[in-house]
Design a protein around this motif. Structure first.
Motif, PDB file in Angstrom:
ATOM      1  N   ALA A   1       4.838   1.318  -1.974  1.00  0.00           N
ATOM      2  CA  ALA A   1       4.584  -0.096  -1.641  1.00  0.00           C
ATOM      3  C   ALA A   1       4.853  -0.331  -0.152  1.00  0.00           C
ATOM      4  O   ALA A   1       4.096  -1.056   0.526  1.00  0.00           O
ATOM      5  CB  ALA A   1       5.465  -0.988  -2.502  1.00  0.00           C
ATOM      6  N   THR A   2       5.897   0.306   0.377  1.00  0.00           N
ATOM      7  CA  THR A   2       6.215   0.155   1.803  1.00  0.00           C
ATOM      8  C   THR A   2       5.120   0.812   2.660  1.00  0.00           C
ATOM      9  O   THR A   2       4.706   0.269   3.689  1.00  0.00           O
ATOM     10  CB  THR A   2       7.594   0.786   2.115  1.00  0.00           C
ATOM     11  OG1 THR A   2       8.546   0.194   1.240  1.00  0.00           O
ATOM     12  CG2 THR A   2       8.006   0.580   3.556  1.00  0.00           C
ATOM     13  N   GLN A   3       4.640   1.976   2.212  1.00  0.00           N
ATOM     14  CA  GLN A   3       3.565   2.646   2.966  1.00  0.00           C
ATOM     15  C   GLN A   3       2.340   1.731   3.088  1.00  0.00           C
ATOM     16  O   GLN A   3       1.745   1.599   4.155  1.00  0.00           O
ATOM     17  CB  GLN A   3       3.166   3.942   2.272  1.00  0.00           C
ATOM     18  CG  GLN A   3       4.246   5.019   2.314  1.00  0.00           C
ATOM     19  CD  GLN A   3       3.808   6.315   1.642  1.00  0.00           C
ATOM     20  OE1 GLN A   3       2.631   6.609   1.515  1.00  0.00           O
ATOM     21  NE2 GLN A   3       4.775   7.107   1.219  1.00  0.00           N
ATOM     22  N   VAL A   4       1.991   1.088   1.965  1.00  0.00           N
ATOM     23  CA  VAL A   4       0.809   0.195   1.991  1.00  0.00           C
ATOM     24  C   VAL A   4       1.066  -0.965   2.956  1.00  0.00           C
ATOM     25  O   VAL A   4       0.217  -1.281   3.797  1.00  0.00           O
ATOM     26  CB  VAL A   4       0.479  -0.339   0.575  1.00  0.00           C
ATOM     27  CG1 VAL A   4      -0.617  -1.390   0.622  1.00  0.00           C
ATOM     28  CG2 VAL A   4       0.081   0.802  -0.348  1.00  0.00           C
ATOM     29  N   ARG A   5       2.245  -1.569   2.862  1.00  0.00           N
ATOM     30  CA  ARG A   5       2.531  -2.742   3.718  1.00  0.00           C
ATOM     31  C   ARG A   5       2.534  -2.347   5.197  1.00  0.00           C
ATOM     32  O   ARG A   5       1.987  -3.043   6.040  1.00  0.00           O
ATOM     33  CB  ARG A   5       3.866  -3.375   3.336  1.00  0.00           C
ATOM     34  CG  ARG A   5       3.711  -4.372   2.170  1.00  0.00           C
ATOM     35  CD  ARG A   5       4.947  -5.256   2.039  1.00  0.00           C
ATOM     36  NE  ARG A   5       6.153  -4.472   1.868  1.00  0.00           N
ATOM     37  CZ  ARG A   5       6.601  -4.056   0.675  1.00  0.00           C
ATOM     38  NH1 ARG A   5       5.960  -4.362  -0.422  1.00  0.00           N
ATOM     39  NH2 ARG A   5       7.712  -3.345   0.596  1.00  0.00           N
ATOM     40  N   GLN A   6       3.141  -1.183   5.498  1.00  0.00           N
ATOM     41  CA  GLN A   6       3.192  -0.746   6.909  1.00  0.00           C
ATOM     42  C   GLN A   6       1.788  -0.436   7.426  1.00  0.00           C
ATOM     43  O   GLN A   6       1.430  -0.791   8.552  1.00  0.00           O
ATOM     44  CB  GLN A   6       4.093   0.490   7.049  1.00  0.00           C
ATOM     45  CG  GLN A   6       5.567   0.166   6.878  1.00  0.00           C
ATOM     46  CD  GLN A   6       6.460   1.402   7.010  1.00  0.00           C
ATOM     47  OE1 GLN A   6       5.989   2.536   7.042  1.00  0.00           O
ATOM     48  NE2 GLN A   6       7.769   1.161   7.079  1.00  0.00           N
ATOM     49  N   SER A   7       0.984   0.229   6.604  1.00  0.00           N
ATOM     50  CA  SER A   7      -0.381   0.571   7.034  1.00  0.00           C
ATOM     51  C   SER A   7      -1.199  -0.709   7.240  1.00  0.00           C
ATOM     52  O   SER A   7      -1.947  -0.836   8.215  1.00  0.00           O
ATOM     53  CB  SER A   7      -1.038   1.465   5.979  1.00  0.00           C
ATOM     54  OG  SER A   7      -2.219   2.014   6.478  1.00  0.00           O
ATOM     55  N   PHE A   8      -1.037  -1.656   6.311  1.00  0.00           N
ATOM     56  CA  PHE A   8      -1.764  -2.934   6.402  1.00  0.00           C
ATOM     57  C   PHE A   8      -1.371  -3.672   7.687  1.00  0.00           C
ATOM     58  O   PHE A   8      -2.236  -4.132   8.444  1.00  0.00           O
ATOM     59  CB  PHE A   8      -1.447  -3.779   5.163  1.00  0.00           C
ATOM     60  CG  PHE A   8      -2.218  -5.064   5.092  1.00  0.00           C
ATOM     61  CD1 PHE A   8      -3.493  -5.096   4.546  1.00  0.00           C
ATOM     62  CD2 PHE A   8      -1.668  -6.252   5.566  1.00  0.00           C
ATOM     63  CE1 PHE A   8      -4.213  -6.292   4.474  1.00  0.00           C
ATOM     64  CE2 PHE A   8      -2.381  -7.442   5.501  1.00  0.00           C
ATOM     65  CZ  PHE A   8      -3.644  -7.457   4.948  1.00  0.00           C
ATOM     66  N   ASP A   9      -0.065  -3.755   7.948  1.00  0.00           N
ATOM     67  CA  ASP A   9       0.392  -4.470   9.158  1.00  0.00           C
ATOM     68  C   ASP A   9      -0.145  -3.785  10.412  1.00  0.00           C
ATOM     69  O   ASP A   9      -0.560  -4.443  11.366  1.00  0.00           O
ATOM     70  CB  ASP A   9       1.928  -4.512   9.205  1.00  0.00           C
ATOM     71  CG  ASP A   9       2.480  -5.492   8.166  1.00  0.00           C
ATOM     72  OD1 ASP A   9       1.708  -6.333   7.659  1.00  0.00           O
ATOM     73  OD2 ASP A   9       3.683  -5.394   7.840  1.00  0.00           O
ATOM     74  N   SER A  10      -0.150  -2.454  10.385  1.00  0.00           N
ATOM     75  CA  SER A  10      -0.655  -1.733  11.554  1.00  0.00           C
ATOM     76  C   SER A  10      -2.166  -1.981  11.710  1.00  0.00           C
ATOM     77  O   SER A  10      -2.673  -2.136  12.830  1.00  0.00           O
ATOM     78  CB  SER A  10      -0.267  -0.269  11.402  1.00  0.00           C
ATOM     79  OG  SER A  10      -1.253   0.605  11.740  1.00  0.00           O
ATOM     80  N   SER A  11      -2.901  -2.077  10.593  1.00  0.00           N
ATOM     81  CA  SER A  11      -4.344  -2.398  10.682  1.00  0.00           C
ATOM     82  C   SER A  11      -4.553  -3.781  11.298  1.00  0.00           C
ATOM     83  O   SER A  11      -5.416  -3.955  12.171  1.00  0.00           O
ATOM     84  CB  SER A  11      -4.989  -2.374   9.290  1.00  0.00           C
ATOM     85  OG  SER A  11      -5.104  -1.057   8.831  1.00  0.00           O
ATOM     86  N   LEU A  12      -3.761  -4.761  10.840  1.00  0.00           N
ATOM     87  CA  LEU A  12      -3.921  -6.117  11.405  1.00  0.00           C
ATOM     88  C   LEU A  12      -3.676  -6.088  12.913  1.00  0.00           C
ATOM     89  O   LEU A  12      -4.393  -6.733  13.689  1.00  0.00           O
ATOM     90  CB  LEU A  12      -2.956  -7.106  10.753  1.00  0.00           C
ATOM     91  CG  LEU A  12      -3.163  -7.450   9.281  1.00  0.00           C
ATOM     92  CD1 LEU A  12      -2.250  -8.620   8.889  1.00  0.00           C
ATOM     93  CD2 LEU A  12      -4.600  -7.784   8.953  1.00  0.00           C
ATOM     94  N   SER A  13      -2.676  -5.300  13.308  1.00  0.00           N
ATOM     95  CA  SER A  13      -2.362  -5.232  14.735  1.00  0.00           C
ATOM     96  C   SER A  13      -3.486  -4.519  15.504  1.00  0.00           C
ATOM     97  O   SER A  13      -3.930  -4.983  16.560  1.00  0.00           O
ATOM     98  CB  SER A  13      -0.998  -4.556  14.852  1.00  0.00           C
ATOM     99  OG  SER A  13      -0.849  -3.927  16.046  1.00  0.00           O
ATOM    100  N   HIS A  14      -4.015  -3.402  14.957  1.00  0.00           N
ATOM    101  CA  HIS A  14      -5.144  -2.714  15.614  1.00  0.00           C
ATOM    102  C   HIS A  14      -6.345  -3.637  15.770  1.00  0.00           C
ATOM    103  O   HIS A  14      -7.058  -3.583  16.763  1.00  0.00           O
ATOM    104  CB  HIS A  14      -5.610  -1.518  14.759  1.00  0.00           C
ATOM    105  CG  HIS A  14      -4.674  -0.356  14.763  1.00  0.00           C
ATOM    106  ND1 HIS A  14      -4.615   0.562  13.739  1.00  0.00           N
ATOM    107  CD2 HIS A  14      -3.751   0.045  15.673  1.00  0.00           C
ATOM    108  CE1 HIS A  14      -3.701   1.480  14.016  1.00  0.00           C
ATOM    109  NE2 HIS A  14      -3.157   1.176  15.177  1.00  0.00           N
ATOM    110  N   LEU A  15      -6.576  -4.452  14.725  1.00  0.00           N
ATOM    111  CA  LEU A  15      -7.812  -5.250  14.693  1.00  0.00           C
ATOM    112  C   LEU A  15      -7.617  -6.656  15.277  1.00  0.00           C
ATOM    113  O   LEU A  15      -8.554  -7.453  15.287  1.00  0.00           O
ATOM    114  CB  LEU A  15      -8.327  -5.337  13.244  1.00  0.00           C
ATOM    115  CG  LEU A  15      -8.729  -3.981  12.630  1.00  0.00           C
ATOM    116  CD1 LEU A  15      -8.983  -4.096  11.125  1.00  0.00           C
ATOM    117  CD2 LEU A  15      -9.965  -3.410  13.328  1.00  0.00           C
ATOM    118  N   HIS A  16      -6.393  -6.934  15.766  1.00  0.00           N
ATOM    119  CA  HIS A  16      -6.084  -8.237  16.382  1.00  0.00           C
ATOM    120  C   HIS A  16      -6.476  -9.395  15.465  1.00  0.00           C
ATOM    121  O   HIS A  16      -7.174 -10.325  15.860  1.00  0.00           O
ATOM    122  CB  HIS A  16      -6.807  -8.398  17.730  1.00  0.00           C
ATOM    123  CG  HIS A  16      -6.655  -7.208  18.618  1.00  0.00           C
ATOM    124  ND1 HIS A  16      -5.458  -6.849  19.175  1.00  0.00           N
ATOM    125  CD2 HIS A  16      -7.550  -6.265  19.014  1.00  0.00           C
ATOM    126  CE1 HIS A  16      -5.613  -5.755  19.890  1.00  0.00           C
ATOM    127  NE2 HIS A  16      -6.872  -5.368  19.805  1.00  0.00           N
TER     128      HIS A  16
END
Ligand SMILES: NC(=O)c1ccc[n+]([C@@H]2O[C@H](COP(=O)([O-])OP(=O)(O)OC[C@H]3O[C@@H](n4cnc5c(N)ncnc54)[C@H](OP(=O)(O)O)[C@@H]3O)[C@@H](O)[C@H]2O)c1
Length: 279
Positions: free
Chosen positions: A96-111
């Motif tokens: 669950a943490t892996q998904v949340r971290q990956s999701f947050d990093s995607s939001l940051s990459h995609l602004h």
């Protein structure tokens, strides 16, 4: 024209895929959007995608007057077995943490603060769904319920996995993204499950997985009748049987020709012939 999933969220009917574009990702995404594509597919997986460069393109487009809100953004959570050493999350954390971290990093990459679609890149299990799949899906359901993504989906699924997911999930997938082989009736079994549940089926590698049909005499005859090329016939055929095609073209000319395919009309007999061409 848009396709609409069972939760009422529309997706533009043709999607631009950003895999394998490397440093050209940003300029190609800008060209695709400027040519008329309104939906972009990427993944937080550096082996094949440059998600941060998609984000660069979005910023540049924003400066040119095309805001993020005008675009449909889809990215993916890629499990650790599909990553190299550049895993965009702590691979020793719980899933669950892996998904949340990956999701947050995607939001940051995609602004962006919100995605249009978030896709599990592929199940952990080859057949059926296992503990990992259920844990990851539950985390994705949490993201959907929080409103941070308008849709959730799954990629690279076989029919029994999709049936199981639809039966067991609290939130069924709204999109499925699969490689689409003519030899499997263009993934007929999975498409039928999608149709029954109001799931939007996205087909990728329509051209690269079916190269022999680009030179097939029957497809060429249809292309000649319509005054177009075999690639556009396949894209339009896909749309006419309910598939949302992805294109991975790097050519500006092909982007324009592919978008024009939406205006082509294949006859019922032509559709039937292409549907069964490899069966
Ligand atoms: N979920 C997954 O596991 C997964 C896996 C693979 C791909 N995908 C997604 O699907 C997207 C598309 O995949 P893909 O690149 O394999 O798709 P594709 O569009 O089937 O293949 C791209 C190839 O087709 C050629 N092409 C495209 N349009 C053409 C046209 N109108 N006329 C002639 N040739 C044409 C391209 O050459 P030119 O560059 O010269 O046009 C390129 O060689 C990826 O970018 C990615 O977003 C997802």
């Amino acid at each position: 024209m848009a396709l609409t999933a069972y939760n009422g969220v529309p997706i533009p009917s043709f999607m631009y895929g950003t895999a394998w574009k490397k440093e050209a990702t940003s300029s190609l995404v800008q060209s695709a959007v400027e040519s008329g594509f309104e939906a972009i597919d990427t993944a937080n997986q550096l082996i094949h995608y440059e998600e941060a460069r998609v984000g660069d393109a979005l910023q540049a487009l924003g400066e040119k007057g095309i805001p993020r809100e005008k675009l449909f953004l889809q990215t993916k959570f890629t499990p650790v077995n599909g990553q190299d050493h550049r895993t965009p999350y702590n691979a020793s954390a719980d899933l669950a943490t892996q998904v949340r971290q990956s999701f947050d990093s995607s939001l940051s990459h995609l602004h962006t603060e919100c995605l249009d679609s978030y896709v599990l890149h592929g199940p952990y299990s080859r057949r059926g769904l296992g503990r990992e799949d259920r844990e990851v899906w539950a985390a994705m359901e949490g993201l959907y319920e929080s409103g941070r993504t308008k849709m959730i989906g799954i990629s690279n699924v076989v029919p029994d996995q999709l049936v199981q997911l639809c039966e067991q999930a609290a939130v069924m997938p709204m999109v499925v993204q699969n490689r689409c082989y003519a030899a499997l009736g263009w993934d007929q079994e999975v498409r039928e499950i999608c149709r029954a549940h109001g799931i939007v089926y996205q087909g990728f590698s329509l051209l690269t997985a079916n190269r022999e049909f680009l030179v097939d005499p029957e497809i060429r005859t249809i292309a000649a009748r319509l005054g177009t090329g075999p690639a556009q016939v396949l894209s339009r055929f896909a749309m006419m049987i309910g598939i949302l095609p992805l294109t991975g073209t790097t050519s500006l000319q092909h982007m324009k020709e592919d978008l024009a395919a939406e205006q082509l009309e294949l006859s019922k007999q032509e559709i039937r012939r292409i549907e069964t061409i490899a069966l």
